[in-house]
Structure formats: structure tokens, C-alpha cells
Motif scaffolding. Structure first.
Motif, mmCIF file in Angstrom:
data_model
loop_
_atom_site.group_PDB
_atom_site.id
_atom_site.type_symbol
_atom_site.label_atom_id
_atom_site.label_comp_id
_atom_site.label_asym_id
_atom_site.label_seq_id
_atom_site.Cartn_x
_atom_site.Cartn_y
_atom_site.Cartn_z
ATOM 1 N N ILE A 53 -4.980 0.328 -2.345
ATOM 2 C CA ILE A 53 -4.736 0.019 -0.934
ATOM 3 C C ILE A 53 -4.337 1.270 -0.152
ATOM 4 O O ILE A 53 -4.827 1.517 0.947
ATOM 5 N N GLY A 54 -3.444 2.059 -0.737
ATOM 6 C CA GLY A 54 -2.897 3.206 -0.021
ATOM 7 C C GLY A 54 -3.934 4.225 0.386
ATOM 8 O O GLY A 54 -3.938 4.705 1.531
ATOM 9 N N PHE A 55 -4.838 4.596 -0.530
ATOM 10 C CA PHE A 55 -5.829 5.631 -0.226
ATOM 11 C C PHE A 55 -6.793 5.206 0.884
ATOM 12 O O PHE A 55 -6.961 5.934 1.874
ATOM 13 N N PRO A 56 -7.438 4.025 0.787
ATOM 14 C CA PRO A 56 -8.306 3.612 1.907
ATOM 15 C C PRO A 56 -7.538 3.446 3.214
ATOM 16 O O PRO A 56 -8.061 3.752 4.291
ATOM 17 N N VAL A 378 7.574 -7.227 6.833
ATOM 18 C CA VAL A 378 6.802 -7.872 7.894
ATOM 19 C C VAL A 378 6.037 -6.852 8.745
ATOM 20 O O VAL A 378 4.802 -6.827 8.736
ATOM 21 N N LEU A 379 6.749 -6.002 9.476
ATOM 22 C CA LEU A 379 6.079 -5.170 10.468
ATOM 23 C C LEU A 379 5.192 -4.087 9.873
ATOM 24 O O LEU A 379 4.109 -3.804 10.402
ATOM 25 N N LEU A 380 5.610 -3.443 8.786
ATOM 26 C CA LEU A 380 4.764 -2.413 8.187
ATOM 27 C C LEU A 380 3.455 -3.004 7.689
ATOM 28 O O LEU A 380 2.377 -2.412 7.870
ATOM 29 N N VAL A 381 3.534 -4.140 7.043
ATOM 30 C CA VAL A 381 2.326 -4.791 6.535
ATOM 31 C C VAL A 381 1.456 -5.270 7.699
ATOM 32 O O VAL A 381 0.226 -5.131 7.686
ATOM 33 N N PHE A 382 2.091 -5.811 8.737
ATOM 34 C CA PHE A 382 1.343 -6.241 9.925
ATOM 35 C C PHE A 382 0.634 -5.058 10.580
ATOM 36 O O PHE A 382 -0.547 -5.144 10.948
ATOM 37 N N GLY A 383 1.349 -3.945 10.738
ATOM 38 C CA GLY A 383 0.754 -2.765 11.358
ATOM 39 C C GLY A 383 -0.437 -2.258 10.563
ATOM 40 O O GLY A 383 -1.493 -1.926 11.136
ATOM 41 N N ALA A 384 -0.288 -2.194 9.250
ATOM 42 C CA ALA A 384 -1.394 -1.751 8.409
ATOM 43 C C ALA A 384 -2.572 -2.713 8.499
ATOM 44 O O ALA A 384 -3.738 -2.299 8.558
ATOM 45 N N LEU A 385 -2.289 -4.014 8.537
ATOM 46 C CA LEU A 385 -3.340 -5.027 8.648
ATOM 47 C C LEU A 385 -4.138 -4.843 9.929
ATOM 48 O O LEU A 385 -5.376 -4.915 9.932
ATOM 49 N N MET A 386 -3.458 -4.585 11.036
ATOM 50 C CA MET A 386 -4.141 -4.419 12.315
ATOM 51 C C MET A 386 -5.066 -3.198 12.304
ATOM 52 O O MET A 386 -6.185 -3.243 12.829
ATOM 53 N N VAL A 387 -4.599 -2.093 11.705
ATOM 54 C CA VAL A 387 -5.445 -0.898 11.634
ATOM 55 C C VAL A 387 -6.659 -1.156 10.757
ATOM 56 O O VAL A 387 -7.773 -0.703 11.063
ATOM 57 N N MET A 388 -6.486 -1.917 9.665
ATOM 58 C CA MET A 388 -7.621 -2.228 8.799
ATOM 59 C C MET A 388 -8.651 -3.083 9.537
ATOM 60 O O MET A 388 -9.865 -2.880 9.388
ATOM 61 N N ILE A 389 -8.194 -4.035 10.329
ATOM 62 C CA ILE A 389 -9.114 -4.856 11.123
ATOM 63 C C ILE A 389 -9.847 -3.995 12.140
ATOM 64 O O ILE A 389 -11.066 -4.112 12.341
ATOM 65 N N LEU A 390 -9.117 -3.104 12.799
ATOM 66 C CA LEU A 390 -9.716 -2.227 13.805
ATOM 67 C C LEU A 390 -10.803 -1.351 13.205
ATOM 68 O O LEU A 390 -11.923 -1.266 13.732
ATOM 69 N N VAL A 391 -10.487 -0.698 12.096
ATOM 70 C CA VAL A 391 -11.429 0.232 11.467
ATOM 71 C C VAL A 391 -12.540 -0.512 10.735
ATOM 72 O O VAL A 391 -13.720 -0.130 10.805
ATOM 73 N N GLY A 392 -12.190 -1.581 10.022
ATOM 74 C CA GLY A 392 -13.178 -2.262 9.191
ATOM 75 C C GLY A 392 -14.119 -3.180 9.947
ATOM 76 O O GLY A 392 -15.293 -3.307 9.573
ATOM 77 N N TRP A 393 -13.639 -3.821 11.034
ATOM 78 C CA TRP A 393 -14.445 -4.821 11.711
ATOM 79 C C TRP A 393 -14.762 -4.490 13.161
ATOM 80 O O TRP A 393 -15.847 -4.813 13.656
ATOM 81 N N VAL A 394 -13.842 -3.865 13.880
ATOM 82 C CA VAL A 394 -14.069 -3.611 15.311
ATOM 83 C C VAL A 394 -14.983 -2.406 15.533
ATOM 84 O O VAL A 394 -15.927 -2.477 16.328
ATOM 85 N N ALA A 395 -14.704 -1.300 14.857
ATOM 86 C CA ALA A 395 -15.503 -0.091 15.083
ATOM 87 C C ALA A 395 -15.727 0.672 13.775
ATOM 88 O O ALA A 395 -15.297 1.824 13.634
ATOM 89 N N LYS A 397 -18.559 1.923 12.462
ATOM 90 C CA LYS A 397 -19.479 3.058 12.559
ATOM 91 C C LYS A 397 -18.772 4.295 13.100
ATOM 92 O O LYS A 397 -19.037 5.416 12.667
ATOM 93 N N VAL A 398 -17.885 4.080 14.040
ATOM 94 C CA VAL A 398 -17.104 5.196 14.584
ATOM 95 C C VAL A 398 -16.234 5.803 13.492
ATOM 96 O O VAL A 398 -16.110 7.025 13.378
ATOM 97 N N ALA A 399 -15.649 4.943 12.666
ATOM 98 C CA ALA A 399 -14.784 5.415 11.575
ATOM 99 C C ALA A 399 -15.563 6.238 10.568
ATOM 100 O O ALA A 399 -15.105 7.294 10.119
ATOM 101 N N ALA A 414 -19.185 5.815 1.963
ATOM 102 C CA ALA A 414 -18.575 5.411 3.240
ATOM 103 C C ALA A 414 -18.634 3.893 3.407
ATOM 104 O O ALA A 414 -17.669 3.267 3.852
ATOM 105 N N GLN A 415 -19.763 3.304 3.039
ATOM 106 C CA GLN A 415 -19.872 1.850 3.146
ATOM 107 C C GLN A 415 -18.958 1.138 2.160
ATOM 108 O O GLN A 415 -18.402 0.071 2.460
ATOM 109 N N ALA A 416 -18.792 1.724 0.981
ATOM 110 C CA ALA A 416 -17.864 1.140 0.002
ATOM 111 C C ALA A 416 -16.445 1.160 0.553
ATOM 112 O O ALA A 416 -15.674 0.196 0.373
ATOM 113 N N TRP A 417 -16.092 2.242 1.240
ATOM 114 C CA TRP A 417 -14.763 2.350 1.868
ATOM 115 C C TRP A 417 -14.587 1.274 2.929
ATOM 116 O O TRP A 417 -13.561 0.577 2.963
ATOM 117 N N ILE A 418 -15.586 1.100 3.792
ATOM 118 C CA ILE A 418 -15.500 0.099 4.845
ATOM 119 C C ILE A 418 -15.388 -1.305 4.264
ATOM 120 O O ILE A 418 -14.548 -2.113 4.705
#
Length: 455
Positions: A53-56, A378-395, A397-399, A414-418
Motif C-alpha cells: 500500500i505504502g509504495f503505490p 480515521v483522517l489519515l486513512v480517509f485522506g489517503a483514500l481520497m488521493v487514491m480515488i483522485l489518481v486512480g479513477w478521476v485522472a 492518464k494525467v498521473a 504504469a497500468q499495473a500501478w493504476i
């Protein structure tokens, strides 16, 4: 608008990121998290989180930070759209609250360090005439805690106010190598103790049955510790990466940072648990005060304990300061980038607010548990979850395009990472967040009982 600062060298960035990761999370928090989790059982789950989890996750924060060149609020807004600035605001909130009690805990370490100059740790304990050892710790609260909280926050503000190159980078180039050298020396010394074998067995011999029986508590605890110790989910890595150039190999930097951080956490365990068992200390007791009560009692009973106590507690103070400056930089960068505030005014003003928020934690340990439980589970896990959603699902290709700068075409990697971010990592984070919220309800219940008994 003045040109934004950058790191002068790759080493400066690596040491700053490592310094953020290795502070109290590795030396104060890691031992009691391992103790609460049953020793090696927790260690195995924690290491799995770091690798899988940490590296990706750290790569995701790096690409958002470097792509936008902004603080977490501006970075998430630019990367994902206007609504994402509120998630960035969560990161700023985390930095404020986390540093508020982090500074108080760092002040406790300063007190224990200074106590070594005022006599042996055995003499300090004897002065309580047979009272419980926790009495020595209880004296940490009150005015002495306020004073040391003031000193530590003043030092943190001063370094951040000096800027990236003249403040943070210069400081970590001195502090992080010193911390590593001191920890290695302490680990070598701990190896010579009579009880070292039992400590290593507790720390390094996992029981699969224990993991299977306690996964529901081990999972959120290990997740929270992994994000805490890597400074993920709090905006630090986004902020630090925002000062990077586009020619940097982010995967190499991420691997280096994680390697150093995990190695230092592991080293801390090689110091603490042999000392615990040599001093007849039960590592699973004490919670947040474990490192203070247990190590003090151990140093009181071990030859040369006064000098070794000075070295140990001094080492933790160095680590704490290297982490604290990263937390303050997150909020300072927000005020500079988004509000146009001068760096000195930003660091000083927000530092004063953080100082005030931390004052309740100088009164009773229950406030530390209240703050830390909410941030960690709570908050650290939530914050990490939001960044994963942003990078993995929202944008995504940009990542991928950003990650490939300084590396080249990654093709299937790169696709394996996503996809690792999109499915397994997000699922694990959702489960961890749910379990963390459930656990935090118990902390709130304890706090309610404390309020009823004390008001």
C-alpha cells in the motif's frame, strides 16, 4: 508573485521526506503499536502495508504534488477540480491538529532528555518513595509541559520560517544522518543485553494464528501506523513533491524514502524491545506512555543507563523536530500559495494557532488519545483514500504521464500501478477506515466517561 522555492539537491528532498517519516511515528508510536498488536504479528501486517500500500500510495501523492507545484488545497483543486479543494482542506486540518499534540509529546521527550543531566533515572524514580513509576510520567503534565511545548513549537516555527533551502533542507541534512547513526549505535548496544534474545523473539517471531484471530484490530492499526510513519494522507508528500523538478525519477525517490523509513522503524524495534525484556517490562502495556515509562524504568536498572537514556531521548527529540517541520510546512505552504501571506508571517501565525490548540493535551493523557485516535485511525486513512480515488479513477492518464517524466515509458507497469490503486488498495483503505471509525467510538466513550468524572 515571487518565484516558488525548490530543493537545491536530490539529497535534500530525500532527507526531508525521510525526516518527516521517521520522527515520533517511528520511535514513539511504533513500539507501542507493536506492543498493542502482539509483537511480530503486528510487524508482519505493518510491513505488508508498507510494501503493498505504502509504495503505490506515496507515488500517487508525489505525482499530484509535482504536477501542480502547489500545496495540498491548491494541488487537489488543480488536479481534480474545484470540489477537491475541500479534501485538500482536510490535509491542512490534519497538519494543524497532528502538530498540536505532536509538539506536546516532543516536549515530553525533551523533559526526559534533560532529566538525564539532573541525575540518574534510578534516582528520579527513587525520589517518588515507592510510588508507581507512572508518577514520574504524570509530572510531565502541567506547567512544565506547557513550557516545553512552547520551546519545541518555537524551534519548529523558526526553521520553517527560514524557507526550504535555508531552513528545512539545511536542518534535515544535519538531523537525519545524526538520528540514523545514534539509532544504529543503540541497536548494537541493545544486542549485548541479557534479555535481548527474548526481545528479538517477541519482535521477530510471528504467529500466523495470532494474525488470523486479530486481523480486525491489526488491519486498521497497521494501516494507520503505515500512513503515520510515511507521512501519507496528511499532505506532507504532496507539499514536498511540489518543490521538485520534472526530471526526477519519482519511483526511485519513493523506494529510497520507504527503505530508509522502514529501516529506521525496524531499528527502533531492535533498540526498544531488547531493553524492555532486559528490564522486565511488559511491552503490551501503557499505550502512548509506553516509551516513557518502560524505557525510563529500563534505564534505571541497566548499567550505564543514565548516558544511554540521554542518547536515546536526545535521538527522539531530533526525529521529532524533523517531522514537525514537515507538518508545519504543509499549512505554511497553503497560506503562502493560496492567500499570498509572507512565509515568516504564515509560519508564525499558524504556528501560534497550533500551539494554542495543543494546550489541552498538556493537561491530561486523555486528550492525546482523543486527538491521536481521530487522526491516526480515521483522517489519515480517509485522506489517503481520497488521493487514491483522485489518481486512480478521476485522472489516471494525467498521473501516468507525470510519473513517466524523468523515467520514460513504463508500458504495463504504469497500468499495473493504476489498477493496484483502483481496486485492492482502495478496498483495503475502505475496510481500514470502517474499522478505524468503529475503534474510535470506543475512544469517544472513554473520553465521555472521563468528562463525566472530571467536570
Amino acid at each position: 508573485m515571487a518565484q516558488r522555492e525548490t530543493w537545491s539537491t536530490r539529497t535534500g528532498f530525500i532527507l526531508a521526506a525521510v525526516g518527516s517519516a521517521v520522527g515520533l511515528g517511528n520511535i514513539w508510536r511504533f513500539p507501542f503499536a507493536v506492543g498493542d498488536g502482539g509483537g511480530a504479528a503486528f510487524l508482519i501486517v505493518y510491513l505488508a502495508f508498507i510494501a503493498l500500500i505504502g509504495f503505490p500510495a506515496i507515488l500517487a501523492e508525489f505525482v499530484v504534488g509535482r504536477k501542480t507545484g502547489r500545496n495540498p488545497v491548491g494541488a487537489l483543486m488543480e488536479y481534480g477540480g474545484e470540489a477537491w479543494k475541500y479534501v485538500g482542506g482536510v490535509f491542512v486540518f490534519i497538519g494543524i491538529v497532528l502538530l498540536s499534540y505532536y509538539s506536546v509529546i516532543a516536549g515530553w521527550f525533551i523533559r526526559y532528555f534533560l532529566a538525564g543531566f539532573q541525575g540518574s533515572y534510578a534516582d528520579h524514580l527513587a525520589s517518588y518513595n515507592g510510588e508507581a513509576i507512572e508518577m514520574f510520567f504524570d509530572m510531565t503534565f502541567g506547567m512544565s509541559s506547557v513550557v516545553l511545548h512552547t520551546v519545541f513549537m518555537a524551534a519548529t516555527i523558526g526553521i520553517v520560517a527560514l524557507g526550504i533551502r535555508q531552513g528545512i533542507e539545511l536542518a534535515v541534512k544535519l538531523m537525519v544522518p545524526a538520528l540514523i547513526v545514534l539509532l544504529v549505535g543503540l541497536a548494537v548496544w541493545a544486542f549485548t543485553l541479557d534479555g535481548a534474545g527474548a526481545g528479538y523473539a517477541y519482535y521477530l517471531s510471528p504467529d500466523a494464528g495470532t494474525i488470523a484471530e486479530n486481523w480486525a484490530t491489526l488491519l486498521p492499526a497497521a494501516a494507520g501506523q503505515a500512513f503515520f510513519t510515511l507521512s501519507l494522507g496528511m499532505g506532507v508528500m504532496i507539499t514536498y513533491a511540489s518543490y521538485l523538478g520534472e526530471d526526477r525519477n519519482l519511483t526511485k525517490d519513493a523506494a529510497t524514502i520507504i527503505g530508509f523509513d522502514t529501516g529506521i522503524a525496524f531499528l527502533a524495534g531492535l533498540v526498544v524491545f531488547p531493553v524492555f525484556f532486559s528490564g522486565g517490562i511488559e511491552p503490551g502495556e501503557g499505550g502512548p506512555i509506553t516509551i516513557f515509562v518502560s524505557m525510563t524504568e529500563a534505564f534505571a536498572n541497566i548499567p550505564g543507563g543514565r548516558v544511554l537514556g540521554l542518547v536515546f531521548f536526545g535521538t527522539v527529540v531530533i526525529g521529532a523536530l524533523s517531522s514537525a517541520i514537515s507538518l508545519l510546512e504543509v499549512v505554511t505552504a497553503y497560506l503562502i500559495d493560496e492567500k499570498g501571506v509572507d512565509r515568516w508571517k504564515a509560519a508564525g501565525g499558524i504556528g501560534l494557532l497550533i500551539y494554542v490548540i495543543g494546550l489541552p493535551t498538556t493537561y491530561d493523557i486523555i486528550f492525546i488519545e482523543l486527538y491521536d485516535g481521530f487522526i491516526d485511525a480515521v483522517l489519515l486513512v480517509f485522506g489517503a483514500l481520497m488521493v487514491m480515488i483522485l489518481v486512480g479513477w478521476v485522472a489516471p492518464k494525467v498521473a501516468v504521464a507525470e510519473l513517466e517524466k524523468g523515467i520514460g515509458d513504463l508500458d504495463g507497469l504504469a497500468q499495473a500501478w493504476i489498477w493496484a490503486i483502483r481496486v485492492p488498495i482502495i478496498i483495503v483503505l475502505v475496510i481500514s477506515l470502517y474499522l478505524g471509525i468503529v475503534d474510535y467510538m470506543d475512544i469517544l466513550a472513554s473520553f465521555s466517561e472521563w468528562m463525566n468524572a472530571n467536570l
